[in-house]
Design a protein around this motif. Sequence first.
Motif, PDB file in Angstrom:
ATOM      1  N   PRO A   1       0.841  -1.202   0.000  1.00  0.00           N
ATOM      2  CA  PRO A   1       0.000   0.000   0.000  1.00  0.00           C
ATOM      3  C   PRO A   1       0.876   1.251   0.000  1.00  0.00           C
ATOM      4  N   LYS A   2       0.483   2.230  -0.791  1.00  0.00           N
ATOM      5  CA  LYS A   2       1.239   3.485  -0.882  1.00  0.00           C
ATOM      6  C   LYS A   2       0.267   4.649  -0.795  1.00  0.00           C
ATOM      7  N   PRO A   3       0.685   5.735  -0.178  1.00  0.00           N
ATOM      8  CA  PRO A   3       1.926   5.956   0.562  1.00  0.00           C
ATOM      9  C   PRO A   3       1.911   5.222   1.907  1.00  0.00           C
ATOM     10  N   ALA A   4       2.934   5.457   2.725  1.00  0.00           N
ATOM     11  CA  ALA A   4       3.076   4.762   4.006  1.00  0.00           C
ATOM     12  C   ALA A   4       1.864   4.971   4.909  1.00  0.00           C
ATOM     13  N   ASP A   5       1.162   6.095   4.750  1.00  0.00           N
ATOM     14  CA  ASP A   5      -0.021   6.366   5.584  1.00  0.00           C
ATOM     15  C   ASP A   5      -1.096   5.299   5.369  1.00  0.00           C
ATOM     16  N   ALA A   6      -1.190   4.762   4.161  1.00  0.00           N
ATOM     17  CA  ALA A   6      -2.155   3.702   3.859  1.00  0.00           C
ATOM     18  C   ALA A   6      -1.769   2.429   4.610  1.00  0.00           C
ATOM     19  N   ALA A   7      -0.492   2.062   4.556  1.00  0.00           N
ATOM     20  CA  ALA A   7      -0.016   0.877   5.274  1.00  0.00           C
ATOM     21  C   ALA A   7      -0.186   1.058   6.777  1.00  0.00           C
ATOM     22  N   ASP A   8       0.076   2.262   7.271  1.00  0.00           N
ATOM     23  CA  ASP A   8      -0.072   2.537   8.702  1.00  0.00           C
ATOM     24  C   ASP A   8      -1.526   2.394   9.152  1.00  0.00           C
ATOM     25  N   ALA A   9      -2.471   2.820   8.329  1.00  0.00           N
ATOM     26  CA  ALA A   9      -3.888   2.690   8.668  1.00  0.00           C
ATOM     27  C   ALA A   9      -4.277   1.217   8.762  1.00  0.00           C
ATOM     28  N   LEU A  10      -3.812   0.409   7.811  1.00  0.00           N
ATOM     29  CA  LEU A  10      -4.081  -1.032   7.860  1.00  0.00           C
ATOM     30  C   LEU A  10      -3.406  -1.660   9.076  1.00  0.00           C
ATOM     31  N   ALA A  11      -2.200  -1.200   9.408  1.00  0.00           N
ATOM     32  CA  ALA A  11      -1.479  -1.721  10.575  1.00  0.00           C
ATOM     33  C   ALA A  11      -2.244  -1.408  11.867  1.00  0.00           C
ATOM     34  N   LEU A  12      -2.807  -0.212  11.953  1.00  0.00           N
ATOM     35  CA  LEU A  12      -3.610   0.141  13.131  1.00  0.00           C
ATOM     36  C   LEU A  12      -4.813  -0.776  13.261  1.00  0.00           C
ATOM     37  N   ALA A  13      -5.497  -1.012  12.166  1.00  0.00           N
ATOM     38  CA  ALA A  13      -6.665  -1.893  12.200  1.00  0.00           C
ATOM     39  C   ALA A  13      -6.257  -3.308  12.595  1.00  0.00           C
ATOM     40  N   LEU A  14      -5.178  -3.802  12.022  1.00  0.00           N
ATOM     41  CA  LEU A  14      -4.708  -5.150  12.321  1.00  0.00           C
ATOM     42  C   LEU A  14      -4.241  -5.261  13.766  1.00  0.00           C
ATOM     43  N   CYS A  15      -3.542  -4.262  14.260  1.00  0.00           N
ATOM     44  CA  CYS A  15      -3.102  -4.220  15.656  1.00  0.00           C
ATOM     45  C   CYS A  15      -4.312  -4.361  16.575  1.00  0.00           C
ATOM     46  N   HIS A  16      -5.336  -3.583  16.321  1.00  0.00           N
ATOM     47  CA  HIS A  16      -6.514  -3.644  17.186  1.00  0.00           C
ATOM     48  C   HIS A  16      -7.225  -4.986  17.055  1.00  0.00           C
ATOM     49  N   LEU A  17      -7.319  -5.488  15.865  1.00  0.00           N
ATOM     50  CA  LEU A  17      -7.967  -6.776  15.628  1.00  0.00           C
ATOM     51  C   LEU A  17      -7.301  -7.872  16.465  1.00  0.00           C
ATOM     52  N   TRP A  18      -5.989  -7.846  16.535  1.00  0.00           N
ATOM     53  CA  TRP A  18      -5.249  -8.861  17.282  1.00  0.00           C
ATOM     54  C   TRP A  18      -5.226  -8.596  18.775  1.00  0.00           C
ATOM     55  N   ARG A  19      -5.167  -7.340  19.197  1.00  0.00           N
ATOM     56  CA  ARG A  19      -5.024  -7.022  20.613  1.00  0.00           C
ATOM     57  C   ARG A  19      -6.349  -6.968  21.373  1.00  0.00           C
ATOM     58  N   SER A  20      -7.436  -6.619  20.700  1.00  0.00           N
ATOM     59  CA  SER A  20      -8.691  -6.399  21.418  1.00  0.00           C
ATOM     60  C   SER A  20      -9.242  -7.630  22.125  1.00  0.00           C
ATOM     61  N   PRO A  21      -9.144  -8.847  21.567  1.00  0.00           N
ATOM     62  CA  PRO A  21      -9.675  -9.989  22.324  1.00  0.00           C
ATOM     63  C   PRO A  21      -8.961 -10.167  23.670  1.00  0.00           C
ATOM     64  N   MET A  22      -7.649 -10.013  23.683  1.00  0.00           N
ATOM     65  CA  MET A  22      -6.902 -10.157  24.935  1.00  0.00           C
ATOM     66  C   MET A  22      -7.243  -9.025  25.893  1.00  0.00           C
TER      67      MET A  22
END
Length: 181
Positions: free
Chosen positions: A137-158
């Motif tokens: 994904p370009k620019p890096a802001d797009a990748a960062d947005a996906l990373a934020l979503a993925l981070c929350h997806l993985w961390r929220s159950p715990m």
Amino acid sequence: MRVLGVDPGLTRCGIGVVDGGPGLPPRAVEVMVVRTPADAPLAERLLQIAVRVEAMMDRHQPDTVAIERVFSQHNVRTVMGTAQASGVVALAAARRGIPVAWHTPSEVKAAVSGHGNADKAQVTAMITRLLKLPEAPKPADAADALALALCHLWRSPMQSRLAAAAAAAPAVSVPRGRMSR
């Protein structure tokens, strides 16, 4: 679970939606970057961000919105713009009854790359691999947005399990001077 991740900024605001859940591989639904001209009035720039993020929320109906927590930078104008963009996004989520989660940059980097000091290239490479995207994904802001979503997806159950356990645990009172060592 569907998470809308936002990498806030006035000039470039990354917005990404990711689906996933226990036993399911994460899947990128949509990603975009809202760009606003630096010479436009602040209110117009914030309105452009609000309109685009609200359209994404309405189109994808996320369960949660994950926003990068503003951290101290040397440039006060950059911090202010990031905070203002974050506020617009949080308000749009609140109006729709969508919970908002805040994650620090190092928390996000650690979640997707295993290292809290990962650089933008490492985060982008990991997001491309983890979400099985055909290209980075370009620019890096797009990748960062996906990373934020993925981070929350993985961390929220715990985080939810820890909060439930803390709420269910009886309050333990230890008399003074009686703590074991």
